[in-house]
Design a protein around this motif. Structure first.
Motif, PDB file in Angstrom:
ATOM      1  N   ASN A  31     -14.772   1.580  -8.350  1.00 32.46           N
ATOM      2  CA  ASN A  31     -14.207   1.039  -7.118  1.00 32.46           C
ATOM      3  C   ASN A  31     -12.796   1.603  -6.992  1.00 32.46           C
ATOM      4  O   ASN A  31     -12.077   1.741  -7.982  1.00 32.46           O
ATOM      5  CB  ASN A  31     -14.153  -0.490  -7.163  1.00 32.46           C
ATOM      6  N   ARG A  32     -12.383   1.915  -5.762  1.00 27.79           N
ATOM      7  CA  ARG A  32     -11.064   2.520  -5.530  1.00 27.79           C
ATOM      8  C   ARG A  32     -10.168   1.517  -4.810  1.00 27.79           C
ATOM      9  O   ARG A  32     -10.599   0.845  -3.885  1.00 27.79           O
ATOM     10  CB  ARG A  32     -11.218   3.801  -4.729  1.00 27.79           C
ATOM     11  N   TYR A  33      -8.905   1.450  -5.237  1.00 29.21           N
ATOM     12  CA  TYR A  33      -7.956   0.464  -4.711  1.00 29.21           C
ATOM     13  C   TYR A  33      -6.843   1.161  -3.936  1.00 29.21           C
ATOM     14  O   TYR A  33      -6.339   2.203  -4.353  1.00 29.21           O
ATOM     15  CB  TYR A  33      -7.391  -0.364  -5.863  1.00 29.21           C
ATOM     16  N   TYR A  34      -6.478   0.539  -2.808  1.00 31.93           N
ATOM     17  CA  TYR A  34      -5.499   1.130  -1.897  1.00 31.93           C
ATOM     18  C   TYR A  34      -4.473   0.085  -1.470  1.00 31.93           C
ATOM     19  O   TYR A  34      -4.742  -1.116  -1.499  1.00 31.93           O
ATOM     20  CB  TYR A  34      -6.192   1.660  -0.635  1.00 31.93           C
ATOM     21  N   GLU A  35      -3.337   0.584  -1.034  1.00 35.31           N
ATOM     22  CA  GLU A  35      -2.307  -0.247  -0.424  1.00 35.31           C
ATOM     23  C   GLU A  35      -1.938   0.409   0.904  1.00 35.31           C
ATOM     24  O   GLU A  35      -1.927   1.633   1.015  1.00 35.31           O
ATOM     25  CB  GLU A  35      -1.093  -0.330  -1.346  1.00 35.31           C
ATOM     26  N   PHE A  36      -1.681  -0.412   1.922  1.00 31.59           N
ATOM     27  CA  PHE A  36      -1.345   0.121   3.241  1.00 31.59           C
ATOM     28  C   PHE A  36      -0.529  -0.905   3.995  1.00 31.59           C
ATOM     29  O   PHE A  36      -0.429  -2.067   3.602  1.00 31.59           O
ATOM     30  CB  PHE A  36      -2.613   0.485   4.024  1.00 31.59           C
ATOM     31  N   THR A  37       0.059  -0.469   5.081  1.00 34.95           N
ATOM     32  CA  THR A  37       0.800  -1.356   5.975  1.00 34.95           C
ATOM     33  C   THR A  37      -0.049  -1.539   7.222  1.00 34.95           C
ATOM     34  O   THR A  37      -0.467  -0.563   7.844  1.00 34.95           O
ATOM     35  CB  THR A  37       2.161  -0.743   6.349  1.00 34.95           C
ATOM     36  N   ASP A  38      -0.329  -2.813   7.573  1.00 34.10           N
ATOM     37  CA  ASP A  38      -1.165  -3.057   8.754  1.00 34.10           C
ATOM     38  C   ASP A  38      -0.352  -2.876  10.029  1.00 34.10           C
ATOM     39  O   ASP A  38       0.852  -2.587   9.988  1.00 34.10           O
ATOM     40  CB  ASP A  38      -1.838  -4.427   8.692  1.00 34.10           C
ATOM     41  N   ILE A  39      -0.989  -3.046  11.172  1.00 32.83           N
ATOM     42  CA  ILE A  39      -0.322  -2.784  12.444  1.00 32.83           C
ATOM     43  C   ILE A  39       0.772  -3.795  12.756  1.00 32.83           C
ATOM     44  O   ILE A  39       1.594  -3.558  13.621  1.00 32.83           O
ATOM     45  CB  ILE A  39      -1.345  -2.703  13.603  1.00 32.83           C
ATOM     46  N   GLU A  40       0.781  -4.898  12.020  1.00 33.55           N
ATOM     47  CA  GLU A  40       1.840  -5.892  12.194  1.00 33.55           C
ATOM     48  C   GLU A  40       3.004  -5.646  11.245  1.00 33.55           C
ATOM     49  O   GLU A  40       3.991  -6.368  11.261  1.00 33.55           O
ATOM     50  CB  GLU A  40       1.275  -7.296  11.974  1.00 33.55           C
ATOM     51  N   GLY A  41       2.870  -4.634  10.368  1.00 35.61           N
ATOM     52  CA  GLY A  41       3.947  -4.308   9.441  1.00 35.61           C
ATOM     53  C   GLY A  41       3.839  -4.988   8.090  1.00 35.61           C
ATOM     54  O   GLY A  41       4.741  -4.871   7.273  1.00 35.61           O
ATOM     55  N   ASN A  42       2.748  -5.698   7.833  1.00 33.32           N
ATOM     56  CA  ASN A  42       2.553  -6.377   6.550  1.00 33.32           C
ATOM     57  C   ASN A  42       1.878  -5.446   5.551  1.00 33.32           C
ATOM     58  O   ASN A  42       0.989  -4.679   5.906  1.00 33.32           O
ATOM     59  CB  ASN A  42       1.682  -7.616   6.731  1.00 33.32           C
ATOM     60  N   ILE A  43       2.300  -5.556   4.293  1.00 27.96           N
ATOM     61  CA  ILE A  43       1.664  -4.762   3.240  1.00 27.96           C
ATOM     62  C   ILE A  43       0.348  -5.434   2.878  1.00 27.96           C
ATOM     63  O   ILE A  43       0.287  -6.649   2.660  1.00 27.96           O
ATOM     64  CB  ILE A  43       2.582  -4.629   2.014  1.00 27.96           C
TER      65      ILE A  43
END
Length: 128
Positions: A31-43
């Motif tokens: 399984n692969r894990y990611y981090e991103f910022t959503d369109i509201e600016g939350n991590i």
């Protein structure tokens, strides 16, 4: 259109999935894990399952803690291997415990059966 309405509509049609994900790591199940910022600016943190049928139970607890923001740093490969060994040890101890428990239950049933037979024998002696 206000910002909240726009965000709602983007989520509704799935465009919120168009995000720039940063690869963080991979577990022993691939399984692969990611981090991103959503369109509201939350991590946010996310997992892409290796198998086609996603199963949240296939996520190791050490990665689950990271996904749920209980820890700030993702686990290292050493952490993952150590946790895997710990889980195997727990499963082995549980297997041994269950075997011993089954033996004790069988002994208890045999003892109760023997006691019932002795009670029947005693009743037969008294009635004769």
């Amino acid at each position: 259109m206000n910002k909240n309405k726009l965000i709602y509509n983007l989520k509704k049609i799935g465009l919120d999935k168009l995000r720039n994900k940063t690869f963080i790591g991979e577990d022993l199940h691939l399984n692969r894990y990611y981090e991103f910022t959503d369109i509201e600016g939350n991590i946010r943190r996310d997992v892409d399952y290796f198998i086609r049928e996603p199963n949240p139970r296939s996520i190791p607890s050490i990665w689950n803690r990271w996904l749920a923001f209980r820890v700030s740093d993702p686990p290292t490969i050493e952490d993952v291997l150590k946790e895997d060994q710990r889980q195997k040890s727990i499963k082995e101890k549980a297997r041994v415990f269950e075997e011993e428990d089954l033996k004790l239950r069988v002994q208890e049933m045999e003892y109760k059966k023997q006691q019932q037979q002795e009670n029947l024998d005693n009743r037969n002696i008294v009635t004769k």
